[in-house]
Design a protein around this motif. Structure first.
Motif, short mmCIF file in Angstrom:
data_model
loop_
_atom_site.label_atom_id
_atom_site.label_comp_id
_atom_site.label_asym_id
_atom_site.label_seq_id
_atom_site.Cartn_x
_atom_site.Cartn_y
_atom_site.Cartn_z
N ILE A 159 -29.60 35.09 -20.90
CA ILE A 159 -29.44 34.29 -19.68
C ILE A 159 -29.59 32.79 -20.01
O ILE A 159 -30.34 32.40 -20.89
N THR A 160 -28.85 31.97 -19.31
CA THR A 160 -28.96 30.52 -19.43
C THR A 160 -29.68 29.98 -18.20
O THR A 160 -29.32 30.33 -17.08
N VAL A 161 -30.70 29.17 -18.43
CA VAL A 161 -31.44 28.60 -17.31
C VAL A 161 -31.19 27.11 -17.24
O VAL A 161 -30.89 26.47 -18.24
N THR A 162 -31.30 26.55 -16.04
CA THR A 162 -31.03 25.13 -15.85
C THR A 162 -32.27 24.37 -15.41
O THR A 162 -32.17 23.22 -15.01
N THR A 163 -33.43 25.02 -15.47
CA THR A 163 -34.69 24.36 -15.11
C THR A 163 -35.64 24.41 -16.29
O THR A 163 -35.39 25.12 -17.27
N ASN A 164 -36.71 23.66 -16.21
CA ASN A 164 -37.69 23.67 -17.29
C ASN A 164 -38.85 24.64 -17.01
O ASN A 164 -39.83 24.64 -17.72
N LEU A 165 -38.73 25.47 -16.00
CA LEU A 165 -39.78 26.41 -15.65
C LEU A 165 -39.17 27.79 -15.40
O LEU A 165 -38.28 27.93 -14.56
N ILE A 166 -39.62 28.78 -16.15
CA ILE A 166 -39.17 30.16 -15.93
C ILE A 166 -40.39 31.07 -15.92
O ILE A 166 -41.44 30.73 -16.45
N THR A 167 -40.25 32.22 -15.30
CA THR A 167 -41.29 33.23 -15.31
C THR A 167 -40.84 34.37 -16.21
O THR A 167 -39.73 34.88 -16.06
#
Length: 88
Positions: free
Chosen positions: A58-66
């Protein structure tokens, strides 16, 4: 992946021991967890870990993931996974 360091020796009652820890770099910082297990055996079998979220690739666009998942401690030296941690 970083290999976990360990120390195992036969301690004698009434004797003081000193354990010294050094870093490869004088600028390195970290933490040390010391667990004393009288009569314990070294657990060299890593826990089995399954990450359930986020999905692989997965590609995320924020600096915070769970991050979610489960871990299980397997035989032969079942000591019980009590805590999991992630490092960048």
């Amino acid at each position: 992946m970083r290999k976990q360091a360990y120390l195992s020796f036969n301690a004698q009652g009434g004797t003081a021991y000193r354990i010294t820890v050094a870093s490869a770099s004088t600028n390195s910082m970290g933490s040390l967890q010391l667990r004393v297990t009288p009569g314990g055996q070294l657990d060299t079998t890593p826990p089995q870990v399954l990450v359930t979220s986020p999905l692989s690739g997965i590609t995320v666009t924020t600096n915070l993931i769970t991050v979610s998942g489960v871990a299980a401690d397997l035989a032969p030296n079942v000591t019980g996974s009590q805590r999991s941690a992630c490092w960048p």
